[in-house]
Write a protein that holds these residues in place. Structure first.
Motif, PDB file in Angstrom:
ATOM      1  N   ASN A  40      -8.167  -1.293   3.784  1.00 14.58           N
ATOM      2  CA  ASN A  40      -7.618  -1.562   2.450  1.00 14.58           C
ATOM      3  C   ASN A  40      -6.348  -0.789   2.147  1.00 14.58           C
ATOM      4  OD1 ASN A  40      -9.876  -3.173   1.930  1.00 14.58           O
ATOM      5  ND2 ASN A  40     -11.051  -1.325   1.445  1.00 14.58           N
ATOM      6  N   THR A  41      -6.178   0.362   2.783  1.00 15.21           N
ATOM      7  CA  THR A  41      -5.067   1.224   2.386  1.00 15.21           C
ATOM      8  C   THR A  41      -4.094   1.461   3.541  1.00 15.21           C
ATOM      9  OG1 THR A  41      -6.426   3.127   2.939  1.00 15.21           O
ATOM     10  CG2 THR A  41      -6.373   2.465   0.636  1.00 15.21           C
ATOM     11  N   ASP A  85     -10.511   5.524   2.837  1.00 14.96           N
ATOM     12  CA  ASP A  85      -9.876   4.233   2.638  1.00 14.96           C
ATOM     13  C   ASP A  85      -9.722   3.887   1.154  1.00 14.96           C
ATOM     14  OD1 ASP A  85      -8.677   1.910   3.327  1.00 14.96           O
ATOM     15  OD2 ASP A  85     -10.502   0.830   3.860  1.00 14.96           O
ATOM     16  N   ASN A 134       0.825  -1.215   0.000  1.00 10.40           N
ATOM     17  CA  ASN A 134       0.000   0.000   0.000  1.00 10.40           C
ATOM     18  C   ASN A 134       0.854   1.259   0.000  1.00 10.40           C
ATOM     19  OD1 ASN A 134      -2.232  -1.597   0.131  1.00 10.40           O
ATOM     20  ND2 ASN A 134      -2.584  -1.301   2.321  1.00 10.40           N
TER      21      ASN A 134
END
Lengths: 290, 271
Positions: free
Chosen positions: B216-217, B132, B71
């Motif tokens: 997610n990030t 996100d 990420n």
């Protein structure tokens, strides 16, 4: 005429994306923060206009003034020590020796290293039970201390970390300034038989005092906004002992979700930083021109 | 020994002290990353212990460091790339057309605290339901790297002699062509500087990532910070993770030190 028009267009097209970015990401948020500082907006409740009551409440809060005091103390102490130590380091680096480039490279590490990772390492260093600081002072028969976990020492411990990080940066800046001092100045002084101390005070220092002051300003503006290391180690604790305006503003907004009150605090903080920053840069300008 | 000899010894002693001061935390990070948990807790074994690599295995197996690294790389590339795409032409325009107001605005963004923008961003982004996402987190990191890019690059473009561009103009080179073919190649060293430093800023960013990123990030600083959230703090694995996420950035800066020193010092020296 056609070229003129074209030139105009270039100016427009080249700067437009950045100007748009500034409008969306900077100007709009600043106006929004100002607006939200006169509302009682929270995460759940819709916002209602409350006038200046957020500011009034803030000024009556002891915690606000404590964090203001901490910010001033933290910033002034750290940036002065950083500049002074950085100057000493730069002078040390100014002579020719083997591995000089390597040493200078080492000085980059505190700047480049991820602050959160560094913060965690310092937490281990300061740890009351397993940290090396207590183990070290025990060699001299000193009692172990709580360091980051004590209201008396937490802020100073953080200042020490901040100084550690900033000194190396200042040293590099001043070192770059020193390398610009022409050798001919020293040669002339050498012919006149001036001692190295005399050379330092009459040649070196006057030639770099602008750089030293600029390094101080840059650090001051950076340090007053310190966040990562404080938040990652103490979160402003214990008992708000190491809480700066930046930390308190963050907690108000994203821990307590009092967006209105947090916006008022952040507005005050931004005003303070902008005023001090402008004054310092103005002084710099005056002294350079005068 | 001669007086000069003593001076030399004194100098190297001082230099040694300074280096210990600068490097100690890194030494400590590495040392603890190869210590068993029992040895970290035991103050008697603070320097004498049996090295182990299992913390590194643990950090990647039990605490998933791979996704945050991925990420951070993605966000670093997007924010750096966009900062260059927007910042280089802007710096050129400021230098060529003397856009002093824009230049002052850029400096202002560098001075005001990062937190000033965060509440509005958070509210708007939440309303739009785009927290996100890589785009939002990258965009937030640009608040540092874009002004930095413009600020560092403007003097580079200013130093290009106007005659060079005029010559190209006479040859029939349009403004865009002049920018890409004449100006950009000359300022290559400045571009390298801002690219590396923008990436470092993004990789290290903590505050924005804390508020705007999510499952997610999640970026690397958040991953490190999350170690404290567990009731049992696995210091060994945490230090191993710290080494793993700082070493790429440290190696990058060692390899490109010339450019970073330039980035850190330009503006302060002279200006």
């Amino acid at each position: 005429m056609i070229t003129y028009l074209k030139e105009k267009n270039t100016k427009f097209y080249f700067s437009l994306p950045t100007i748009l970015f500034l409008f969306i990401m900077v100007i709009f948020p600043i106006l929004f923060t100002l607006y939200s500082s006169v509302t009682n907006s929270t995460l759940s409740a819709a916002s209602g206009f409350v006038g200046f009551s957020n500011y009034r409440q803030l000024f009556q809060e002891a915690r606000f003034w404590d964090s203001m005091g901490n910010t001033i103390y933290f910033t002034i102490t750290a940036s002065i020590f950083e500049t002074f130590l950085g100057l000493l380091f730069a002078i040390l680096l100014n002579r020719a020796f083997r591995g000089k480039t390597l040493v200078k490279t080492m000085f980059l590490l505190p700047f480049a290293a991820t602050p959160v990772a560094i913060a965690m390492t310092w937490q281990l260093i300061y740890d009351p039970n397993m940290g090396i600081v207590n183990a070290f002072i025990a060699l001299f028969g000193m009692e172990p201390k709580l360091w980051l976990a004590s209201t008396e020492t937490a802020l100073n411990c953080l200042i020490f970390i901040e100084i550690w990080q900033g000194t190396a940066i200042v040293a590099l800046i001043i070192s770059a300034g020193l390398s610009l001092v022409p050798d001919s100045l020293y040669e002339a002084a050498g012919i006149d038989g001036a001692s190295s101390w005399k050379c330092f005070f009459h040649i070196t220092l006057p030639s770099i005092n602008n750089t030293v002051f600029m390094a101080f300003i840059l650090r001051f503006i950076e340090v007053i906004k310190a966040f990562d290391i404080i938040y990652a180690t103490t979160k402003g604790g214990p008992m708000h002992a190491s809480e700066t305006l930046n930390i308190y503003g963050y907690l108000k907004a994203f821990q307590y979700f009092q967006f209105g009150s947090a916006s008022a605090l952040i507005t005050m903080f931004t005003i303070v930083v902008t005023i001090i920053g402008t004054i310092l840069l103005k002084i710099k300008k005056l002294t350079t021109e005068g | 020994m001669t007086k000069k000899g003593w001076k030399k010894v004194g100098f190297y002693c001082l230099l040694g002290i300074v280096l210990v001061y600068v490097l100690f935390p890194f030494f400590w990070m590495v040392i603890n990353s190869i210590k068993d948990h029992k040895d970290i807790m035991n103050i008697e074994r603070i320097l004498f212990f049996k090295p182990t690599l299992k913390n590194y295995l643990g950090a990647f197996k039990n605490y998933d460091m791979v996704v945050p690294i991925k990420n951070s790389l993605i966000i670093g590339f997007i924010s750096t790339g966009l900062s260059l795409a927007l910042g280089l032409p802007c710096a050129y325009a400021i230098a060529r057309y003397k856009m002093d107001k824009l230049s002052a605005a850029i400096l202002f963004v560098r001075v005001i605290p990062a937190i000033t923008f965060l509440i509005p961003w958070f509210i708007v982004v939440s309303k739009l339901g785009i927290t996100d996402t890589f785009f939002v987190v990258s965009l937030s990191h640009m608040i540092l790297s874009l002004p930095f890019t413009v600020w560092i690059m403007t003097p580079f473009f200013e130093s290009i002699p106007i005659e060079l561009e005029e010559a190209a103009m006479i040859d029939g080179c349009a403004p865009f062509g002049r920018f890409f073919k004449v100006s950009l190649p000359i300022t290559r060293s400045g571009i390298i500087t801002v690219t590396i430093m923008s990436f470092i800023y993004s990789w290290n960013n903590f505050m924005y990532a804390m508020v705007l990123s999510g499952k997610n990030t999640k970026t690397v600083p958040i991953a490190i910070f999350n170690f404290v959230g567990y009731s049992f703090v696995d210091w060994g694995a945490m230090m191993a993770a710290a080494v793993a996420i700082t070493s790429p950035i440290l190696i990058l800066s060692l390899l490109t030190q010339k450019y970073i020193i330039k980035g850190l010092t330009s503006g302060a020296v002279k200006g």
